[in-house]
Design an enzyme around this catalytic site. Structure first.
Site, PDB file in Angstrom:
ATOM      1  N   THR A   6      44.847  -8.347 -13.475  1.00  0.00           N
ATOM      2  CA  THR A   6      45.430  -9.293 -12.520  1.00  0.00           C
ATOM      3  C   THR A   6      45.682  -8.618 -11.162  1.00  0.00           C
ATOM      4  O   THR A   6      45.303  -7.469 -10.960  1.00  0.00           O
ATOM      5  CB  THR A   6      46.750  -9.836 -13.102  1.00  0.00           C
ATOM      6  OG1 THR A   6      47.490  -8.718 -13.622  1.00  0.00           O
ATOM      7  CG2 THR A   6      46.486 -10.835 -14.205  1.00  0.00           C
ATOM      8  N   HIS A  36      56.296 -13.441 -20.701  1.00  0.00           N
ATOM      9  CA  HIS A  36      55.441 -12.318 -21.128  1.00  0.00           C
ATOM     10  C   HIS A  36      56.272 -11.178 -21.718  1.00  0.00           C
ATOM     11  O   HIS A  36      57.479 -11.087 -21.508  1.00  0.00           O
ATOM     12  CB  HIS A  36      54.636 -11.782 -19.942  1.00  0.00           C
ATOM     13  CG  HIS A  36      53.416 -12.607 -19.623  1.00  0.00           C
ATOM     14  ND1 HIS A  36      53.485 -13.745 -18.861  1.00  0.00           N
ATOM     15  CD2 HIS A  36      52.112 -12.459 -19.964  1.00  0.00           C
ATOM     16  CE1 HIS A  36      52.263 -14.266 -18.747  1.00  0.00           C
ATOM     17  NE2 HIS A  36      51.421 -13.506 -19.405  1.00  0.00           N
ATOM     18  N   VAL A  53      44.916  -4.492 -24.282  1.00  0.00           N
ATOM     19  CA  VAL A  53      43.777  -5.403 -24.401  1.00  0.00           C
ATOM     20  C   VAL A  53      42.476  -4.605 -24.524  1.00  0.00           C
ATOM     21  O   VAL A  53      41.612  -4.912 -25.351  1.00  0.00           O
ATOM     22  CB  VAL A  53      43.701  -6.367 -23.198  1.00  0.00           C
ATOM     23  CG1 VAL A  53      42.516  -7.315 -23.349  1.00  0.00           C
ATOM     24  CG2 VAL A  53      44.992  -7.165 -23.063  1.00  0.00           C
ATOM     25  N   GLY A  65      48.999 -13.679 -13.383  1.00  0.00           N
ATOM     26  CA  GLY A  65      47.798 -14.190 -12.735  1.00  0.00           C
ATOM     27  C   GLY A  65      47.512 -15.624 -13.160  1.00  0.00           C
ATOM     28  O   GLY A  65      47.069 -16.450 -12.355  1.00  0.00           O
ATOM     29  N   LYS A  98      54.715  -5.851 -18.798  1.00  0.00           N
ATOM     30  CA  LYS A  98      53.827  -6.417 -17.772  1.00  0.00           C
ATOM     31  C   LYS A  98      54.245  -5.959 -16.375  1.00  0.00           C
ATOM     32  O   LYS A  98      55.410  -6.023 -16.013  1.00  0.00           O
ATOM     33  CB  LYS A  98      53.844  -7.945 -17.865  1.00  0.00           C
ATOM     34  CG  LYS A  98      52.851  -8.613 -16.926  1.00  0.00           C
ATOM     35  CD  LYS A  98      52.611 -10.064 -17.303  1.00  0.00           C
ATOM     36  CE  LYS A  98      51.666 -10.754 -16.329  1.00  0.00           C
ATOM     37  NZ  LYS A  98      50.382 -10.052 -16.176  1.00  0.00           N
ATOM     38  N   ASN A 153      42.712 -15.556 -17.085  1.00  0.00           N
ATOM     39  CA  ASN A 153      43.053 -15.618 -18.499  1.00  0.00           C
ATOM     40  C   ASN A 153      41.784 -15.920 -19.300  1.00  0.00           C
ATOM     41  O   ASN A 153      41.063 -16.864 -18.992  1.00  0.00           O
ATOM     42  CB  ASN A 153      44.110 -16.693 -18.754  1.00  0.00           C
ATOM     43  CG  ASN A 153      44.861 -16.449 -20.031  1.00  0.00           C
ATOM     44  OD1 ASN A 153      44.253 -16.225 -21.070  1.00  0.00           O
ATOM     45  ND2 ASN A 153      46.179 -16.477 -19.962  1.00  0.00           N
TER      46      ASN A 153
HETATM   47  N1  LIG Z   1      42.697 -12.021 -17.923  1.00  0.00           N
HETATM   48  C1  LIG Z   1      43.251 -11.965 -19.140  1.00  0.00           C
HETATM   49  O1  LIG Z   1      42.933 -12.761 -20.041  1.00  0.00           O
HETATM   50  C2  LIG Z   1      44.273 -10.925 -19.413  1.00  0.00           C
HETATM   51  C3  LIG Z   1      44.635 -10.070 -18.425  1.00  0.00           C
HETATM   52  N2  LIG Z   1      45.513  -9.071 -18.674  1.00  0.00           N
HETATM   53  C4  LIG Z   1      45.727  -8.139 -17.581  1.00  0.00           C
HETATM   54  O2  LIG Z   1      44.991  -6.959 -17.868  1.00  0.00           O
HETATM   55  C5  LIG Z   1      45.676  -5.814 -17.339  1.00  0.00           C
HETATM   56  C6  LIG Z   1      45.929  -4.812 -18.453  1.00  0.00           C
HETATM   57  O3  LIG Z   1      46.775  -5.378 -19.408  1.00  0.00           O
HETATM   58  P1  LIG Z   1      47.232  -4.560 -20.716  1.00  0.00           P
HETATM   59  O4  LIG Z   1      46.066  -4.198 -21.548  1.00  0.00           O
HETATM   60  O5  LIG Z   1      48.325  -5.357 -21.319  1.00  0.00           O
HETATM   61  O6  LIG Z   1      47.850  -3.248 -20.029  1.00  0.00           O
HETATM   62  P2  LIG Z   1      47.993  -1.784 -20.647  1.00  0.00           P
HETATM   63  O7  LIG Z   1      48.941  -1.057 -19.741  1.00  0.00           O
HETATM   64  O8  LIG Z   1      48.293  -1.839 -22.092  1.00  0.00           O
HETATM   65  O9  LIG Z   1      46.526  -1.164 -20.480  1.00  0.00           O
HETATM   66  C7  LIG Z   1      45.984  -0.747 -19.280  1.00  0.00           C
HETATM   67  C8  LIG Z   1      45.281   0.563 -19.541  1.00  0.00           C
HETATM   68  O10 LIG Z   1      44.567   0.932 -18.360  1.00  0.00           O
HETATM   69  C9  LIG Z   1      44.832   2.309 -18.117  1.00  0.00           C
HETATM   70  N3  LIG Z   1      44.574   2.612 -16.726  1.00  0.00           N
HETATM   71  C10 LIG Z   1      45.436   2.646 -15.676  1.00  0.00           C
HETATM   72  N4  LIG Z   1      44.781   3.004 -14.551  1.00  0.00           N
HETATM   73  C11 LIG Z   1      43.482   3.198 -14.898  1.00  0.00           C
HETATM   74  C12 LIG Z   1      42.326   3.570 -14.187  1.00  0.00           C
HETATM   75  N5  LIG Z   1      42.372   3.829 -12.861  1.00  0.00           N
HETATM   76  N6  LIG Z   1      41.157   3.680 -14.857  1.00  0.00           N
HETATM   77  C13 LIG Z   1      41.095   3.444 -16.183  1.00  0.00           C
HETATM   78  N7  LIG Z   1      42.182   3.091 -16.922  1.00  0.00           N
HETATM   79  C14 LIG Z   1      43.347   2.952 -16.277  1.00  0.00           C
HETATM   80  C15 LIG Z   1      46.263   2.483 -18.556  1.00  0.00           C
HETATM   81  O11 LIG Z   1      46.596   3.839 -18.735  1.00  0.00           O
HETATM   82  P3  LIG Z   1      48.161   4.284 -18.534  1.00  0.00           P
HETATM   83  O12 LIG Z   1      48.954   3.439 -19.461  1.00  0.00           O
HETATM   84  O13 LIG Z   1      48.142   5.757 -18.877  1.00  0.00           O
HETATM   85  O14 LIG Z   1      48.477   4.011 -17.091  1.00  0.00           O
HETATM   86  C16 LIG Z   1      46.260   1.699 -19.864  1.00  0.00           C
HETATM   87  O15 LIG Z   1      45.758   2.463 -20.938  1.00  0.00           O
HETATM   88  C17 LIG Z   1      46.950  -6.379 -16.673  1.00  0.00           C
HETATM   89  O16 LIG Z   1      46.686  -6.625 -15.306  1.00  0.00           O
HETATM   90  C18 LIG Z   1      47.151  -7.704 -17.393  1.00  0.00           C
HETATM   91  O17 LIG Z   1      47.882  -8.632 -16.645  1.00  0.00           O
HETATM   92  C19 LIG Z   1      46.088  -8.897 -19.892  1.00  0.00           C
HETATM   93  C20 LIG Z   1      45.798  -9.751 -20.888  1.00  0.00           C
HETATM   94  C21 LIG Z   1      44.842 -10.832 -20.745  1.00  0.00           C
HETATM   95  O1  LIG Z   2      49.728  -8.974 -18.760  1.00  0.00           O
HETATM   96  C1  LIG Z   2      49.418  -9.766 -19.691  1.00  0.00           C
HETATM   97  O2  LIG Z   2      49.755  -9.588 -20.853  1.00  0.00           O
HETATM   98  C2  LIG Z   2      48.617 -10.943 -19.344  1.00  0.00           C
HETATM   99  N1  LIG Z   2      48.143 -11.053 -18.138  1.00  0.00           N
HETATM  100  C3  LIG Z   2      47.375 -12.143 -17.637  1.00  0.00           C
HETATM  101  C4  LIG Z   2      48.156 -12.857 -16.550  1.00  0.00           C
HETATM  102  O3  LIG Z   2      48.852 -12.220 -15.769  1.00  0.00           O
HETATM  103  O4  LIG Z   2      48.038 -14.089 -16.468  1.00  0.00           O
HETATM  104  C5  LIG Z   2      46.855 -13.044 -18.730  1.00  0.00           C
HETATM  105  C6  LIG Z   2      47.817 -13.258 -19.850  1.00  0.00           C
HETATM  106  O5  LIG Z   2      48.861 -14.025 -19.383  1.00  0.00           O
HETATM  107  C7  LIG Z   2      48.313 -11.930 -20.397  1.00  0.00           C
END
Ligand SMILES: NC(=O)C1=CN([C@@H]2O[C@H](COP(=O)(O)OP(=O)(O)OC[C@H]3O[C@@H](n4cnc5c(N)ncnc54)[C@H](OP(=O)(O)O)[C@@H]3O)[C@@H](O)[C@H]2O)C=CC1
Ligand SMILES: O=C(O)C1=N[C@H](C(=O)O)C[C@H](O)C1
Length: 254
Positions: A85, A140, A20, A150, A144, A112
């Protein structure tokens, strides 16, 4: 005659190389009123966002690190827009306590950021009092980290609150013997089932039932670009919303 130039908002992204975060970085970079000043991922120096003068930080990292990141932002006087989350009531209380001495600072945590997901949570809460049965299925991608999602946890909370307000009994369920996990996890008294499947992005069904009918409220994020407009809205609005805001619905007049 033109008005005074408005300076772009300086934005830092934590988790900027993630699934994301990468999309958020691109969108911030392309927006004329926003300036991407720092991208920090795992292993990078967190202070880069402060050194670069970020006014708002966006966090899409990992449930294990998000609370520390939010604390860092508050300590540095940087507004935070958080998609990561792993939140619960004690963590929200902790953030409120950290924010107390910083009355001008805002933190937005949204389970979300997709408009349809926000609407579907609202629809589920509206419908809850009319249906004796309710269960949630969230589906998902298999990368994840957390289950339930969340979004599902928040939906369960909203549905449970609406049912409690209407004085409803628990949903009927005659199960007396079950394999561990067969009925899902109980979240605020609502059964939540988590599917992890290659090919999926983020999906949820809220299933409701009563005499002779069922209602299914389904939302599908088929691409992570669905989260971007909500994140940008948060970035643009957070400086005018001091304190902790939970949920994008508050920025959408819902
Ligand atoms: N609220 C919303 O609408 C949404 C929420 N989410 C949530 O967002 C979060 C991330 O999702 P997603 O993008 O799919 O996950 P990813 O694993 O693709 O991305 C997370 C990134 O954060 C990095 N990271 C880990 N620890 C740290 C740190 N301490 N400081 C900086 N960067 C760090 C990871 O590196 P590495 O891989 O090397 O550990 C990775 O590059 C999850 O909790 C997900 O549930 C996702 C989609 C929508
Ligand atoms: O991890 C994801 O991908 C997402 N995380 C959020 C959640 O846990 O609800 C939002 C969305 O569902 C995508």
């Amino acid at each position: 005659m033109t008005g005074p130039e408005v300076e772009p908002i300086r934005v830092g992204v934590l988790g900027g190389r993630g699934k994301v975060g990468e999309q958020v970085c691109r969108a911030v970079d392309e927006a004329e009123d926003l300036d991407l000043v720092a991208v920090v991922d795992a292993g990078d120096w967190l202070f880069n966002v402060a050194d670069a003068g970020a006014q708002v930080v966006v966090d899409f990292t990992h449930p294990d690190v998000v609370l520390d990141n939010v604390r860092f932002c508050i300590d540095q006087g940087i507004h935070a827009v958080v998609g990561t989350t792993g939140w619960d009531a004690p963590k929200f209380d902790q953030v409120r306590a950290w924010l107390e001495p910083k009355p001008d600072l805002g933190v937005l945590v949204a389970p979300n950021f997709a408009i349809g997901a926000v609407l579907s949570m609202r629809f589920a809460a509206m419908a809850a009092r009319f249906y004796e049965s309710v269960e949630i299925v969230e589906l998902h991608h298999p990368a994840k980290a957390d289950a339930p999602s969340g979004t599902a946890a928040r939906t369960a909370e909203l549905v449970a609150a609406a049912r409690a307000e209407a004085g409803m009994a628990p949903p009927p369920d005659a199960t007396t013997s079950e394999l561990d996990g067969a009925r899902g996890a109980l979240v605020h008294g609502v059964h939540v089932h988590s599917v992890r499947l290659a090919g999926l992005v983020a999906h949820q069904e809220v299933l409701m039932g009563t005499q002779g009918e069922t209602l299914t409220i389904r939302h599908d994020s088929i691409d992570r670009s669905s989260f971007v407009p909500g994140v940008l809205l948060g970035v643009r609005e957070i400086s005018g919303r001091p304190g902790l805001t939970v949920g994008l619905e508050h920025l959408l007049d819902l």
